[in-house]
Design a protein around this motif. Structure first.
Motif, short mmCIF file in Angstrom:
data_model
loop_
_atom_site.label_atom_id
_atom_site.label_comp_id
_atom_site.label_asym_id
_atom_site.label_seq_id
_atom_site.Cartn_x
_atom_site.Cartn_y
_atom_site.Cartn_z
N TRP A 65 15.68 -28.86 14.95
CA TRP A 65 16.28 -30.17 14.75
C TRP A 65 16.96 -30.20 13.39
N PRO A 66 18.29 -30.32 13.34
CA PRO A 66 18.95 -30.43 12.04
C PRO A 66 18.62 -31.76 11.38
N THR A 67 18.44 -31.73 10.07
CA THR A 67 18.14 -32.95 9.32
C THR A 67 19.39 -33.57 8.71
N THR A 68 20.46 -32.79 8.65
CA THR A 68 21.71 -33.27 8.06
C THR A 68 22.88 -32.85 8.95
N VAL A 69 23.80 -33.76 9.14
CA VAL A 69 25.04 -33.47 9.86
C VAL A 69 26.19 -33.90 8.96
N LEU A 70 27.05 -32.95 8.61
CA LEU A 70 28.19 -33.23 7.74
C LEU A 70 29.49 -32.91 8.47
N LEU A 71 30.51 -33.68 8.19
CA LEU A 71 31.81 -33.48 8.81
C LEU A 71 32.83 -33.06 7.77
N SER A 72 33.68 -32.13 8.15
CA SER A 72 34.85 -31.78 7.34
C SER A 72 36.07 -31.91 8.24
N GLU A 73 37.20 -31.50 7.75
CA GLU A 73 38.43 -31.65 8.54
C GLU A 73 38.38 -30.86 9.85
N HIS A 74 37.79 -29.66 9.82
CA HIS A 74 37.80 -28.79 11.00
C HIS A 74 36.42 -28.47 11.57
N TYR A 75 35.35 -28.88 10.87
CA TYR A 75 34.01 -28.46 11.26
C TYR A 75 33.02 -29.62 11.25
N VAL A 76 31.98 -29.47 12.07
CA VAL A 76 30.80 -30.34 11.97
C VAL A 76 29.63 -29.40 11.71
N LEU A 77 28.92 -29.64 10.61
CA LEU A 77 27.87 -28.75 10.15
C LEU A 77 26.51 -29.39 10.41
N TYR A 78 25.67 -28.69 11.16
CA TYR A 78 24.30 -29.09 11.42
C TYR A 78 23.40 -28.20 10.57
N THR A 79 22.50 -28.80 9.80
CA THR A 79 21.72 -27.99 8.89
C THR A 79 20.40 -28.65 8.49
N THR A 80 19.53 -27.83 7.92
CA THR A 80 18.29 -28.34 7.33
C THR A 80 18.23 -28.01 5.84
N VAL A 81 19.31 -27.46 5.28
CA VAL A 81 19.34 -27.17 3.85
C VAL A 81 19.72 -28.44 3.10
N ASP A 82 19.62 -28.41 1.77
CA ASP A 82 19.96 -29.59 0.98
C ASP A 82 21.46 -29.87 1.08
N GLU A 83 21.82 -31.09 0.79
CA GLU A 83 23.20 -31.53 1.00
C GLU A 83 24.19 -30.80 0.09
N GLN A 84 23.80 -30.47 -1.13
CA GLN A 84 24.69 -29.75 -2.04
C GLN A 84 25.06 -28.37 -1.48
N THR A 85 24.07 -27.65 -0.98
CA THR A 85 24.32 -26.33 -0.40
C THR A 85 25.19 -26.45 0.85
N ALA A 86 24.92 -27.47 1.65
CA ALA A 86 25.72 -27.69 2.86
C ALA A 86 27.18 -27.99 2.51
N ASN A 87 27.39 -28.82 1.50
CA ASN A 87 28.77 -29.12 1.08
C ASN A 87 29.48 -27.88 0.55
N GLU A 88 28.76 -27.03 -0.19
CA GLU A 88 29.35 -25.78 -0.66
C GLU A 88 29.75 -24.89 0.51
N ALA A 89 28.92 -24.84 1.52
CA ALA A 89 29.24 -24.04 2.71
C ALA A 89 30.47 -24.59 3.42
N LEU A 90 30.59 -25.91 3.50
CA LEU A 90 31.76 -26.51 4.14
C LEU A 90 33.04 -26.19 3.36
N VAL A 91 32.97 -26.22 2.05
CA VAL A 91 34.15 -25.87 1.24
C VAL A 91 34.56 -24.43 1.54
N ILE A 92 33.59 -23.54 1.63
CA ILE A 92 33.89 -22.12 1.90
C ILE A 92 34.53 -21.94 3.27
N VAL A 93 33.96 -22.56 4.31
CA VAL A 93 34.53 -22.36 5.65
C VAL A 93 35.89 -23.04 5.80
#
Length: 89
Positions: free
Chosen positions: A24-52
């Motif tokens: 079960w993902p605890t965080t769902v973040l949206l970017s222009e091209h992706y929807v990220l499901y994750t259980t990591v902290d929000e800062q790490t998730a945002n860094e991953a979205l910037v990279i992708v």
């Protein structure tokens, strides 16, 4: 009576297997091209979205694709460690 007992044991066992492998993902973040499901902290998730998103831009440039073409957001799952990844798969 014995059949009911056996059926109960099977249901409990299968229920435990499903519950222990469900992710079960605890965080769902949206970017222009992706929807990220994750259980990591929000800062790490945002860094991953910037990279992708950067990789997406490089991919579009490399293959000379039309960047204005719209598509559904691509789903991504980001796991904090190998153990959680294996639990969900």
């Amino acid at each position: 009576m014995r059949l009911v007992l056996y059926a109960t044991v099977v249901v409990i066992t299968l229920g435990g297997v499903v519950a222990s492998t469900w992710w079960w993902p605890t965080t769902v973040l949206l970017s222009e091209h992706y929807v990220l499901y994750t259980t990591v902290d929000e800062q790490t998730a945002n860094e991953a979205l910037v990279i992708v998103e950067t990789l997406h831009g490089a991919y579009v440039d490399l293959f000379d694709l039309d960047p204005t073409e719209t598509h559904d957001r691509l789903p991504l799952a980001l796991y904090p460690d190998r153990a959680e990844f294996k639990r969900g798969h």
